[in-house]
Design a protein around this motif. Sequence first.
Motif, PDB file in Angstrom:
ATOM      1  N   UNK A 297       0.836  -1.205   0.000  1.00  0.00           N
ATOM      2  CA  UNK A 297       0.000   0.000   0.000  1.00  0.00           C
ATOM      3  C   UNK A 297       0.865   1.246   0.000  1.00  0.00           C
ATOM      4  N   UNK A 298       1.894   1.275   0.849  1.00  0.00           N
ATOM      5  CA  UNK A 298       2.784   2.445   0.911  1.00  0.00           C
ATOM      6  C   UNK A 298       3.542   2.639  -0.391  1.00  0.00           C
TER       7      UNK A 298
ATOM      8  N   UNK B 184       0.284   8.447   2.587  1.00  0.00           N
ATOM      9  CA  UNK B 184      -1.033   8.918   3.036  1.00  0.00           C
ATOM     10  C   UNK B 184      -2.039   7.774   3.041  1.00  0.00           C
ATOM     11  N   UNK B 185      -1.970   6.947   1.991  1.00  0.00           N
ATOM     12  CA  UNK B 185      -2.854   5.778   1.937  1.00  0.00           C
ATOM     13  C   UNK B 185      -2.472   4.800   3.047  1.00  0.00           C
TER      14      UNK B 185
ATOM     15  N   UNK C 226      -3.910   6.016   6.209  1.00  0.00           N
ATOM     16  CA  UNK C 226      -5.359   5.786   6.220  1.00  0.00           C
ATOM     17  C   UNK C 226      -5.667   4.331   6.566  1.00  0.00           C
ATOM     18  N   UNK C 227      -4.851   3.391   6.054  1.00  0.00           N
ATOM     19  CA  UNK C 227      -5.060   1.983   6.365  1.00  0.00           C
ATOM     20  C   UNK C 227      -4.809   1.718   7.851  1.00  0.00           C
ATOM     21  N   UNK C 228      -3.783   2.327   8.402  1.00  0.00           N
ATOM     22  CA  UNK C 228      -3.507   2.160   9.837  1.00  0.00           C
ATOM     23  C   UNK C 228      -4.672   2.686  10.674  1.00  0.00           C
ATOM     24  N   UNK C 229      -5.187   3.844  10.298  1.00  0.00           N
ATOM     25  CA  UNK C 229      -6.317   4.422  11.048  1.00  0.00           C
ATOM     26  C   UNK C 229      -7.561   3.547  10.905  1.00  0.00           C
ATOM     27  N   UNK C 230      -7.761   2.961   9.708  1.00  0.00           N
ATOM     28  CA  UNK C 230      -8.912   2.076   9.510  1.00  0.00           C
ATOM     29  C   UNK C 230      -8.776   0.828  10.386  1.00  0.00           C
TER      30      UNK C 230
ATOM     31  N   UNK D  59     -12.131   1.792  -0.553  1.00  0.00           N
ATOM     32  CA  UNK D  59     -10.838   2.420  -0.768  1.00  0.00           C
ATOM     33  C   UNK D  59     -10.114   1.776  -1.937  1.00  0.00           C
ATOM     34  N   UNK D  60      -9.016   2.401  -2.323  1.00  0.00           N
ATOM     35  CA  UNK D  60      -8.235   1.862  -3.437  1.00  0.00           C
ATOM     36  C   UNK D  60      -7.397   0.679  -3.008  1.00  0.00           C
TER      37      UNK D  60
END
Length: 371
Positions: free
Chosen positions: A254-255, A261-262, A265-269, A325-326
């Motif tokens: 993902x990184x 930033x993505x 976002x994945x960590x926060x999700x 999400x992507x």
Amino acid sequence: MVNKPNQPGLGVPADAAESRHQLEVRIAALRAELHAAEAALHALDSPGMAAVATAPAADAAATVARALEAQRQSEERFRLILENAPIGLSFMALDGTLTQVNDRLCDFLGRDRAALLSLGFRQITHPDDLEASNDGVERLLAGQATHFQVEKRYLRPDGSVVHGLLSVALVRDRHGVPLHFIGQVADITEQKRAERLLQEQAEQLRALSLVDELTGLYNRRGFLSLAQQQCNTARRHGKRVLILFADLDGMKEINDRLGHEAGDAALCAGAEILRACFRDSDVVARMGGDEFAVAAMEVAPPTTLDGYVRRIEEAVALFNDTSGPAWQLAMSVGLVEFDPAEPRPLAELLQRADELMYARKRARKLTRRSA
């Protein structure tokens, strides 16, 4: 650590402490003068006055005049000290009534002289600080101390509260009979305000030191501290504690493909999914990188470890189906239990949960390859 304001150079500025010391020295000297004047006047009524009576009348008159002048000068010096003192000064009757105050004390308490002299110290003291003042007064009257000092809060007419460092001494006559109290009050309101601010800042820093900035979950330090508390409590009450270790799969991809930033976002999700799967009283933390941990104390009928795994997997699947999400979120978890009957160290439990999590991750990869 809070400095004690009665120490020069600490709680109270050095110049203020020195001013109080100089004031105390001057008051002591003034008392000596007053005693001398009183002794001279007392001599007029004593048997020794017979000698004065046999002296020329002019000598007797001169003796009386000198005594009266000495008393007048002492009273004048005392008045000047009282009015020009840099701190609040007061005289108080034995029943607690204020009998004499200076302008500095009036300003500090926000009251004019007439209003202040109609009150007792109990009426201007914060209710929560009365006990300390009463105890000090009782010790003085009982002869258990010559003076006392205490920090206390005072009430102003507008409802505001000011802080003072109060020093009180009991004045007795030559026979030891209590006459009245002398009080000195240094304004330490700004000092206490600064102390509160420092304490609030320290609490904020402490909170920040236990919380992960990105996700808002506890960080490693917060988890280790709070999870250990849960284990200690569980041991005392015979409860079990679930210890979970989780890892987000595919974070590197993902990184690399979509940017950090993505990745954030994945960590926060992932953090929100774990938060939703557990109670507010449970300890949910980001241990660093893409690793998470949970400590959950058993308060209801036991849930199987597989039941927790299914709950998390269903929450991840729902997120991927509805959030769009992507990237797709995937999470591997390992779970163990703290058993109060056979307690093991938290570090050992975390290591075992980590091993189980990686075993599940490897099994998932093998399943994908064989599919």
